[in-house]
Design a protein around this motif. Structure first.
Motif, short mmCIF file in Angstrom:
data_model
loop_
_atom_site.label_atom_id
_atom_site.label_comp_id
_atom_site.label_asym_id
_atom_site.label_seq_id
_atom_site.Cartn_x
_atom_site.Cartn_y
_atom_site.Cartn_z
N TYR A 130 22.69 -3.72 22.67
CA TYR A 130 23.43 -2.89 21.72
C TYR A 130 22.46 -2.45 20.64
O TYR A 130 21.80 -3.28 20.01
N ARG A 176 22.54 -6.95 28.64
CA ARG A 176 23.21 -6.08 27.68
C ARG A 176 22.29 -5.76 26.52
O ARG A 176 21.54 -6.61 26.05
N GLU A 219 24.02 0.17 25.09
CA GLU A 219 24.77 1.03 24.17
C GLU A 219 23.87 1.44 23.03
O GLU A 219 23.16 0.61 22.46
N HIS A 220 23.90 2.69 22.68
CA HIS A 220 23.08 3.15 21.56
C HIS A 220 23.92 4.01 20.63
O HIS A 220 24.56 4.94 21.05
N GLU A 221 23.90 3.64 19.35
CA GLU A 221 24.60 4.45 18.36
C GLU A 221 23.63 4.84 17.27
O GLU A 221 22.77 4.06 16.89
N ILE A 259 24.47 -3.14 30.78
CA ILE A 259 25.07 -2.14 29.88
C ILE A 259 24.17 -1.94 28.67
O ILE A 259 23.75 -2.90 28.03
#
Ligand SMILES: Nc1ncnc2c1ncn2[C@@H]1O[C@H](COP(=O)(O)OP(=O)(O)OP(=O)(O)O)[C@@H](O)[C@H]1O
Ligand SMILES: [Mg+2]
Lengths: 482, 249
Positions: free
Chosen positions: A389, A387, A419-421, A417
């Protein structure tokens, strides 16, 4: 943080400090420029074993075949590598007789940072009467460490006293072939820090270069190696918040961390090298290669950085997550003002199964500066169930500065997984007015808002570092709004 | 005399909003300002607080006999002017505690006092929290971030209590409050009321004025105060609506 450490810090900061614990060595310089003779000269000066000279020469020869990277979002003026003196033997700093002789601008900054008078004297090179002998402080500190079998010394001392460890691990995380600046550093590094935490030991104090013997002379090509044996823990702090000036413009450091099974290393940096003046004149070029390997399962490496200084920053503290279930973290605040440029971020290379990484990057740009986040998250085929983030935020102060984000994501398996913000925001006029209406002036308001913005990162810093870092953020942005 | 506004004109982006306001607030008085949406109530509050997006084109504002218009926003605040915002702003990552500590100490510095020690400050926070009946850990949270409408308003009153202003302007602090919160806010104001300070309370509802009894009620209409009276004016307005005012003009 342990009480040992508190005691030492108390003793160290509440008492006076005797400046200059180096013996008076006559200064010796290497001839200007870089060739094999320079490399041999450095190695000979330091009485290094043959393997190290060999290593330096290989690095040098490799460096000759390399070019400076052109991919960063930076405008780097041409650097004359033959115009640099690569080695100066440790030299006693000129002592000033009182603070009156110190640059008043520097003193003002010290005051704003809340650095004590004695500390100010030390940092600016003023002779201080001895009340507490610095040697005794160092001794207490060393005794605490020795009791636990921890080795914390200069890199040169490690070469002398622990050559096998150096030989085994130096270049194992950042090989000299890695990049142009790592190759240069490997050829000409002057000194740095070495740290070894034995199996199962939890280092009871924050290790800070501040306490390290000969810390004043790390020079422009610094080399750090941290080894955390199975089940050990260490928190390491580098740098200081006081503005650091250096006549050497080019800095190229290498930091390597090795974390064995169940080991944890927390590495915190506050970088405040001279950023140049308001018009972009002068300032340090900081090209750093920092990388850690989570070698054993369940190991963890955290990088926390607060970058406010330097004219140019090129820096990507990274983690190789080799062990299963290992964890990599990167928390960063990078501030650029006036004409500063920063291209910074991280690489998280997931190799082991169930590996986890977190990236929190807060870029703050003001003036005419440029601030880029560059990050790579690679999840290899074998790194199943991994994972990542990532959160990359940019805050803009004014409309002449730039913020850029370059996230690269490569995933080679389906069970992981990523996730990129990313967000970009400005300090709003409404926020400033709200603060001002409560009696807070514009500069303090900007400081408050920026610190709030960076909070997630700042709270990762060891306490005593965090408080100073907060002040530093405000000071770095003075005059950037209104 | 605490505040004296004479023939105040103010505009934004060339559009005139305030068209000759006259208002006098004496120490110990509570003034209510009512009026339809968009007539300039918040603009008046902002201009008194010194927000620079508004251009003052004419007129005079005296505060404690000093020319207010030459002072910066923060100087006015440090001189004792407080604005309770109609729309309080979020400041992510900055706790109310930290925010208030900064504010209190900046104001103290301006007045030549030493910064308040942490212990004393926390004690004061506890007292003021009680005053506005904040029992939760609201003050550990970031300023207004994720606050409900009512919490934001309560937080404004809490800040007013902390800063102990001489002139407080409350811009629709009652909007969006449930009955209990309304009582709490009103009680807060009443407890802070002294013979030395003044309040300007902007509201749309007569209801608030049952709790905070005003000495004067003014009707602001299209940038002017068109009618002033005692608290019975608010009743009359509630009954007859603004058409009644329009007809009189
Ligand atoms: N920043 C701004 N830019 C442009 N116009 C504005 C700005 N602020 C206020 N105005 C205008 O000024 C006028 C008065 O607005 P103001 O907020 O003072 O009204 P108000 O009496 O407080 O209304 P409400 O009861 O709805 O709160 C409105 O027409 C509004 O659109
Ligand atoms: Mg309004």
């Amino acid at each position: 943080m342990g009480s040992d450490s508190n005691n030492i810090i108390d003793a160290y900061t509440s008492g006076e400090y005797k400046y200059g614990f180096h013996t008076d060595i006559e200064t010796e310089y290497a001839p200007i420029g870089l060739n094999e003779d320079t490399v041999r000269y450095i190695s000979a000066q330091k009485n290094e074993p043959a393997f190290l000279l060999e290593y330096r020469l290989k690095a040098y020869r490799h460096w000759l075949t390399m070019k400076m990277p052109t991919w960063p979002h930076l405008e780097i003026p041409p650097i004359d590598y033959q115009g640099i003196i690569y080695y100066a033997a440790p030299k006693k700093k000129k002592e000033l007789s009182s603070l009156d002789e110190v640059d008043p601008e520097l003193l003002e900054t010290f005051n704003k940072l809340g650095i004590s008078l004695e500390e100010q004297k030390k940092l600016s090179g003023v002779a201080v009467d001895a009340v507490i002998d610095s040697v005794s402080v160092k001794t207490t500190f060393s005794e605490t460490l020795a009791k636990h079998g921890i080795i914390f010394c200069s890199f040169s001392e490690a070469v002398k006293n622990h050559p096998d460890l150096v030989k085994q691990y130096m270049g194992s995380v950042v090989p000299y072939t890695d990049n142009f600046f790592a190759a240069l550093n490997s050829a000409v590094f002057s000194d740095g820090s070495f740290c070894f935490i034995p199996k199962g030991v939890r280092c009871p104090v924050e290790l800070s270069t501040y306490f390290r013997i000969n810390a004043a002379n790390t020079g422009q090509f610094e080399r750090t190696l941290i080894l955390a044996e199975e089940g050990s823990y260490v928190s390491y702090m580098e740098g200081c918040t006081a503005p650091q000036r250096d006549k050497n413009q080019l800095h190229a450091a290498v930091v390597e961390i090795v974390a064995m099974k169940d080991a944890q290393v927390k590495y915190s940096t506050v970088q405040n090298w001279y950023p140049g003046d308001k018009n972009g004149k002068g300032g340090i070029y900081n090209f750093v290669t920092k990388r850690g390997i989570c070698k054993g399962s369940n190991s963890k490496i955290s990088w926390t950085q607060v970058e406010t200084g330097s004219a140019i920053t090129w820096k990507y503290p990274s983690c190789i997550l080799l062990g299963d279930n290992s964890v990599g973290e990167f928390y960063s605040v990078a501030v650029t003002n006036n004409y500063q440029q920063a291209d910074t971020g991280t690489k998280m290379l997931h190799l082991g199964r169930n590996t986890k990484s977190t990236i929190i990057s807060k870029g703050i740009s003001a003036g005419r500066s440029n601030n880029s986040y560059r990050g790579l998250v690679r999840i290899s085929k074998n790194a199943v169930n991994s994972r990542n983030y990532s959160q990359c935020d940019s805050l803009l102060l004014g409309d002449k500065c730039g913020a850029h984000t370059f996230p690269y994501i490569q995933t080679e398996n389906k069970s992981s997984i990523v996730e990129h913000e990313a967000t970009t925001s400005k300090i709003s006029e409404d926020q400033l007015f709200y603060c001002q209406q409560r009696g807070i002036d514009t500069e303090s308001a900007v400081g408050l808002i920026v610190n709030g913005y960076a909070k997630e990162v700042l709270k990762q810093l060891p306490m005593e570092f965090a408080v100073e870092a907060q002040k530093l953020l405000s000071i770095s942005l003075e005059g950037s709004v209104g | 005399m605490l505040l004296k506004i004479t023939n105040l004109h103010a505009s934004i982006k060339g559009k005139e909003i305030l068209k000759g306001i006259n208002l006098v607030v004496n120490k110990g008085e509570v003034h209510a300002i009512m009026g339809p949406n968009g007539t300039g109530k918040s603009t008046l509050a902002s201009v008194i607080a010194g927000r620079d997006v508004f251009d003052v084109t004419e007129g005079e504002v005296l505060y404690n006999a000093k020319n207010l218009l030459t002072l910066s926003v923060e100087e006015r605040a440090r001189e004792g002017i407080f604005l309770g915002f109609q729309y309080p702003v979020e400041i992510p990552g900055v706790s109310i505690t930290n925010f208030m500590r900064t504010a209190v100490n900046e104001i103290r510095k301006y007045r030549g006092l030493d910064p308040m020690g942490a212990g004393e400050f926390l004690k004061m926070m506890e007292e003021k929290k009680k005053l506005v009946e904040i029992t939760s850990n609201l003050t550990n949270r970031s300023v207004n971030e994720g606050f409900s409408g009512g919490e934001k308003k309560r937080n404004e009153i809490f800040q007013m209590a902390m800063l102990e202003p001489t002139l407080a302007i409350l811009d629709e602090t009652d909007s969006g409050l449930d009955i209990d919160a309304l009582r709490v806010v009103a009680n807060g104001v009443n407890k802070l009321r002294t013979s030395e300070n003044g309040f300007v309370v902007i509201t749309h509802y007569q209801r608030l004025l049952d709790y905070i009894i005003p000495d004067f009620v003014h009707v602001l209409f299209e940038g002017r105060i068109v009618k002033s009276g005692g608290k019975e004016l608010a009743m009359e307005l509630e009954e007859k609506g603004y058409d009644w005012i329009k007809q009189q003009l």
